[in-house]
Design an enzyme around this catalytic site. Structure first.
Site, PDB file in Angstrom:
ATOM      1  N   ARG A 115       0.874  -1.184   0.000  1.00  0.00           N
ATOM      2  CA  ARG A 115       0.000   0.000   0.000  1.00  0.00           C
ATOM      3  C   ARG A 115       0.907   1.229   0.000  1.00  0.00           C
ATOM      4  NH1 ARG A 115       2.440   1.806   3.616  1.00  0.00           N
ATOM      5  NH2 ARG A 115       0.940   3.501   3.718  1.00  0.00           N
ATOM      6  N   ALA A 155       0.806   5.242  -2.047  1.00  0.00           N
ATOM      7  CA  ALA A 155       0.541   5.611  -3.443  1.00  0.00           C
ATOM      8  C   ALA A 155       1.655   5.213  -4.429  1.00  0.00           C
ATOM      9  CB  ALA A 155       0.234   7.108  -3.511  1.00  0.00           C
ATOM     10  N   ARG A 170      -7.705  -0.081  -6.601  1.00  0.00           N
ATOM     11  CA  ARG A 170      -7.957   0.993  -5.628  1.00  0.00           C
ATOM     12  C   ARG A 170      -8.146   2.307  -6.406  1.00  0.00           C
ATOM     13  NH1 ARG A 170      -4.200   1.238  -0.504  1.00  0.00           N
ATOM     14  NH2 ARG A 170      -6.089   2.224   0.300  1.00  0.00           N
ATOM     15  N   ASP A 208      -2.185  10.945  -1.697  1.00  0.00           N
ATOM     16  CA  ASP A 208      -2.534   9.970  -2.738  1.00  0.00           C
ATOM     17  C   ASP A 208      -2.909  10.658  -4.039  1.00  0.00           C
ATOM     18  OD1 ASP A 208      -2.956   8.603  -0.031  1.00  0.00           O
ATOM     19  OD2 ASP A 208      -2.817   6.978  -1.505  1.00  0.00           O
ATOM     20  N   ASN A 252      -5.505  12.444   1.172  1.00  0.00           N
ATOM     21  CA  ASN A 252      -4.565  11.575   1.903  1.00  0.00           C
ATOM     22  C   ASN A 252      -5.364  10.776   2.931  1.00  0.00           C
ATOM     23  OD1 ASN A 252      -1.848  10.647   2.396  1.00  0.00           O
ATOM     24  ND2 ASN A 252      -1.944  11.719   4.345  1.00  0.00           N
ATOM     25  N   LYS A 253      -4.671   9.904   3.622  1.00  0.00           N
ATOM     26  CA  LYS A 253      -5.311   9.002   4.585  1.00  0.00           C
ATOM     27  C   LYS A 253      -6.315   9.730   5.479  1.00  0.00           C
ATOM     28  CE  LYS A 253      -4.962   5.494   4.815  1.00  0.00           C
ATOM     29  NZ  LYS A 253      -5.954   4.688   4.048  1.00  0.00           N
TER      30      LYS A 253
HETATM   31  O1  MRU Z   1      -4.464   3.129   2.375  1.00  0.00           O
HETATM   32  P1  MRU Z   1      -2.996   3.344   2.242  1.00  0.00           P
HETATM   33  O2  MRU Z   1      -2.210   2.749   3.352  1.00  0.00           O
HETATM   34  O3  MRU Z   1      -2.482   2.940   0.873  1.00  0.00           O
HETATM   35  O4  MRU Z   1      -2.822   4.923   2.344  1.00  0.00           O
HETATM   36  C1  MRU Z   1      -1.552   5.486   2.197  1.00  0.00           C
HETATM   37  C2  MRU Z   1      -1.530   6.926   2.469  1.00  0.00           C
HETATM   38  O5  MRU Z   1      -2.549   7.545   2.690  1.00  0.00           O
HETATM   39  C3  MRU Z   1      -0.213   7.636   2.344  1.00  0.00           C
HETATM   40  O6  MRU Z   1      -0.206   8.739   3.186  1.00  0.00           O
HETATM   41  C4  MRU Z   1      -0.069   8.053   0.892  1.00  0.00           C
HETATM   42  O7  MRU Z   1      -0.055   6.982   0.013  1.00  0.00           O
HETATM   43  C5  MRU Z   1       0.991   8.983   0.560  1.00  0.00           C
HETATM   44  S1  MRU Z   1       2.640   8.627   0.889  1.00  0.00           S
HETATM   45  C6  MRU Z   1       3.328   7.491   0.097  1.00  0.00           C
END
Ligand code: MRU
EC number: 5.3.1.23
Length: 365
Positions: free
Chosen positions: A57, A59, A105, A255, A265-266
């Site tokens: 996981r 991005a 995704r 993302d 983002n998350k």
């Molecule tokens: O659901 P995930 O674990 O893939 O989410 C990841 C994130 O939200 C990261 O902060 C994001 O990909 C940016 S950093 C590489």
């Protein structure tokens, strides 16, 4: 600094070709921190499942994994069909697998960016009707270029972002944006790793990041591997520590960043940005070029992934909510551009107004 690339100890995904044929290899992130399990995936369906189930996981990491998945699919087809495989049939299979990967995704644009880049390469070679073995070879080279360029981008974001940090700074981060989420040192974690290696005494407050706990399970683990001092906190403690004056800056990844500088983002990132503004703390977002989506005018257009309610109602398989309770589980939120101090990219640091600075950053494409 480039020797730093070789010093990276944790790798999320890599390609191997052994006696049994090609494999996409992953560090299974669902098993961390309890166990370090390496997976060798030999079928494109397994690669798609691994992305969907968060075995890999982050991005940039899912973009690179999808690129390797496309190579794997064609290498497998070539091994099975040998001389009988035509370039046209190989390309038709490529397009099918590209759709499979696109369906894994929806939010991280890096996934679509990497698939698009692979598809441009495949389409050009298909038009030339090259030998399928050459097609596979060239696709592998393209996937490896995606990986290598991301590692370089991470290093550059790290160097630029480290300049924003002072000796003794305490910073807060959310989710996982390091070696596990990228092909290099990370996006938002890269500046922290580089500053730490430069001898700055950096201390990282790590949000646990409910519901899947990427902060507690992954960020705390990889920072510890590197010896970066950290304090793990639950997501609802951020305001408390900001109010105490402990946090000098917030560093997160993204993302997808839209043309006006809005950032997906998350889930929980938006709340942190609001808190940071209330406490007058700089809020930095580190992103490679591959995360910037100029085709979308604003964050309102970003598709937000809705994940399985079981991620909210259970922790490591143990139920924490009454059976049948109604649940919402958006995996990402959108932070509006006016809450963001700067976007750290490998091409430079973008400041508001982001519509202008991002256009400039992307002008070299
Ligand atoms: O659901 P995930 O674990 O893939 O989410 C990841 C994130 O939200 C990261 O902060 C994001 O990909 C940016 S950093 C590489």
């Amino acid at each position: 600094m480039s020797s730093l690339l070789r010093q990276q100890r944790v790798h999320a995904v890599w390609w191997e070709d052994d006696g049994e044929g090609a494999a996409v290899c992953l560090l299974d992130q669902t098993q961390l921190p309890a166990e370090v399990v390496h997976l060798r995936l030999r079928h494109e369906q397994e690669v798609a499942d691994a992305i969907r189930s968060l075995k890999v996981r982050g991005a940039p990491a899912i973009g690179a994994t999808a690129a390797f998945g496309l190579c794997l699919a064609l290498a497998r087809l070539l091994r099975e069909q040998g001389e009988g495989l035509t370039c046209a049939a190989a390309y038709a299979h490529f397009l099918k697998v590209a759709e499979l990967m696109r369906g894994t995704r929806p939010t991280a644009v890096n996934l679509f960016w990497a698939i698009e880049r692979m598809q441009r390469c495949a389409e050009r070679l298909a038009k030339e009707e090259v030998a399928p073995s050459y097609l596979v070879q060239q696709l592998q080279a393209e996937a490896q270029a995606i990986v290598d360029e991301d590692a370089q981008a991470c290093l550059r974001m790290g160097e630029l972002g480290a300049e924003l940090l002072q000796d003794g700074d305490h910073v807060l981060t959310h989710c996982n944006t390091g070696m596990l989420a990228t092909m290099g040192w990370g996006t938002a974690l890269a500046p922290l790793y580089i500053a730490h290696r430069q001898g700055k005494r950096i201390h990282v407050y790590v949000d646990e990041t409910r519901p899947v706990l990427q902060g507690a399970r992954l960020t705390a683990w990889e920072l510890s591997q590197e010896g970066v001092p950290l304090t793990l906190i639950t997501d609802n403690m951020a305001a408390y520590f900001m109010a105490q004056g402990n946090i000098k800056a917030v560093f997160v990844g993204a993302d997808r960043v839209t043309a006006n500088g809005d950032v997906a983002n998350k889930i929980g990132t938006y709340g942190l940005a609001v808190l940071a503004r209330a406490h007058q703390i700089p809020f930095y977002v580190a992103v490679p070029r591959s995360t910037i989506d100029l085709s979308l005018a604003s964050g309102a257009h970003i598709p937000i992934e809705q994940r399985n309610p079981a991620e909210v109602t259970t922790i490591r398989g143990v139920s924490i909510a009454p059976a049948g309770v109604q649940v919402a589980n958006p995996a990402f939120d959108v932070t509006p551009n006016h809450l963001i101090t700067a976007l750290i990219t490998e091409r430079g640091i973008a400041y508001p107004p982001f519509a202008d600075s991002l256009r400039q950053i992307c002008a070299d494409d």
